[in-house]
Scaffold this motif. Structure first.
Motif, PDB file in Angstrom:
ATOM      1  N   ARG A 218       0.847  -1.214   0.000  1.00  0.00           N
ATOM      2  CA  ARG A 218       0.000   0.000   0.000  1.00  0.00           C
ATOM      3  C   ARG A 218       0.870   1.247   0.000  1.00  0.00           C
ATOM      4  O   ARG A 218       0.587   2.213  -0.713  1.00  0.00           O
ATOM      5  CB  ARG A 218      -0.927   0.003   1.222  1.00  0.00           C
ATOM      6  N   THR A 342      -7.692   4.509   6.910  1.00  0.00           N
ATOM      7  CA  THR A 342      -8.171   3.290   6.239  1.00  0.00           C
ATOM      8  C   THR A 342      -9.596   2.911   6.645  1.00  0.00           C
ATOM      9  O   THR A 342     -10.232   2.118   5.957  1.00  0.00           O
ATOM     10  CB  THR A 342      -7.260   2.092   6.542  1.00  0.00           C
ATOM     11  N   GLY A 362      -4.865  -2.170   9.314  1.00  0.00           N
ATOM     12  CA  GLY A 362      -4.918  -0.910   8.579  1.00  0.00           C
ATOM     13  C   GLY A 362      -4.369   0.264   9.355  1.00  0.00           C
ATOM     14  O   GLY A 362      -3.623   0.123  10.322  1.00  0.00           O
TER      15      GLY A 362
END
Length: 418
Positions: A218, A342, A362
């Protein structure tokens, strides 16, 4: 004025309650809280209760409102502040007050002042210290995230270096130098990467380490090579879990001489030891991640402290100047605090999310206090569209913004969610 808020009564005892706020005094300000992002520091306060340095001992009888990464609207202004603030103005809050030697802080210490609430009363010391900040950006959530960004900015400013034979500390990371961000693919690490790429003082090399492949993937997607090249910075992401000798590998990336600045974003003993071992001459190690273990420790090479001018320090929070810098960079769209977020939720999900924060995957969990909404990952919006059609539209909007939360999504949420 009635408010709905999450209050702390003791260790692991958070309660969502409706109660009456008293009328404000002439030196206080009433605010409507729109957004409040959840900080690991709130988790620590909730776990420790009155054993936390900022939480009052009588919290069982006089509960406090949690949450300190808040933003919203000014509703009513006491007479003392009416020349400075007006109803309807947007605000952000710097919670690190340090008022007359006290550690009291919004979100930890006050019965009526905290971010996990629909309405709150700001005590006079907030305004006296210049910690109520006007904000003119497009969204509320970016003003909430200005607080964690200010902590990051403060860490960059607090790093220091010296010249041989001089005792003068030159503050800030080394310009065009070598920066390592260890355990840096989490929410605060992503904010640090963003600031390192787009702040006023920038390194020439950034090496970001982590051991979570999903987080690293990510991070790489959020900061593609074309962006870093535009900034004139060499950026590397490294999974140290896949490397036999990570210290040698990292030092080699830094040209063999080690790093000028190393920031540690997780309270892990092996990580702190690694940070010490990759410092170059006159390198500065910032232990950014605050541990809950009061006996947390690890070996430091004191030979390097003496002969290599190695510096070891830590920062907690940012000051008002850091907060203002964060707000201004956000307003100018130079930094994107949204890279940290997130999950989105309503006030009904705040207590559980706070208590389970270390277990939740997250990044930042962003709470909108005026709605009820289960805590939901942005990546899951499309999956939940059958349950609530508003999720479908939120998914579309976020997809148009590279999967990030954004001002358009916030506007839609506030206008359409119950």
């Amino acid at each position: 004025m009635k408010t709905r808020a999450v209050r702390l009564y003791g260790k692991k005892d958070l309660r969502l309650e409706d109660f009456e706020l008293p009328a404000i005094r002439e030196d206080e300000i009433l605010v409507q809280v729109i957004s409040d992002s959840i900080c690991m520091s709130s988790y620590k306060a909730a776990i420790l209760g009155p054993d936390h340095k900022r939480v009052p001992n009588d919290v069982d009888k006089n509960p406090v409102i949690i949450g300190h990464e808040m933003a919203g609207n000014i509703v009513q202004v006491g007479a003392k502040w009416q020349q400075q603030f007006q109803p309807g103005e947007k605000f952000a809050l710097q919670p690190a007050l340090n008022y007359k030697g006290s550690m009291d802080s919004p979100g930890y210490s006050y019965r009526y002042c905290g971010g996990a609430a629909t309405y709150a009363i700001l005590p006079q010391e907030v305004m006296e210290l210049g910690c109520l900040l006007k904000y003119s950006g497009d969204s509320y959530f970016e003003a909430s995230l200005a607080e964690p960004m200010s902590c990051i900015i403060g860490a960059f400013h607090a790093s220091y270096h010296t010249d041989m034979g001089s005792y003068e500390h030159k503050m800030g990371i080394v310009a065009d130098g070598k920066l390592a961000i260890l355990a840096g693919a989490g929410p605060m690490g992503l904010g640090a990467i963003d600031y390192a790429l787009h702040g006023d003082r920038r390194p020439g090399l950034i090496v970001v380490t982590d051991m979570d492949p999903a987080r690293l993937a990510r991070a790489q997607a959020l900061f593609p090579p074309e962006e870093t090249k535009k900034a004139g910075i060499d950026l590397h992401f490294v999974n140290t879990g896949n490397i036999k000798d990570p210290v040698k590998y990292l030092r080699d990336l830094a040209g063999g001489a080690g790093f000028d600045d190393v920031h540690v974003y997780a309270p892990v003993r092996a990580l702190v030891e690694q940070a010490d071992q990759i410092l170059g001459r006159d390198g500065c190690l910032n232990f950014f991640a605050g541990p809950t273990d009061t006996a947390f420790s690890g070996p430091i090479n004191y030979y390097n402290v003496h002969y290599n001018s190695a510096h070891v320090m830590g920062t907690t929070g940012g000051n008002t100047s850091d907060m203002i810098e964060s707000l201004r960079l956000t307003e100018k769209k130079r930094i994107r605090p949204a890279v940290m977020v997130t999950h989105i939720g309503g006030l009904n999900s705040a207590a559980e999310a706070t208590l389970k924060l270390p277990e939740l995957p997250g990044g930042k969990k962003l709470i909108y206090t005026g709605i009820d909404m289960e805590l939901t990952a942005i990546d899951d919006f499309a999956v939940k569209k059958e349950k609530n059609p508003h999720f479908a539209r939120l998914a579309e909007i976020c997809q148009q913004h590279k999967g990030l939360w954004n001002a358009e999504a916030e506007k839609y949420l506030l206008e359409h969610w119950q």
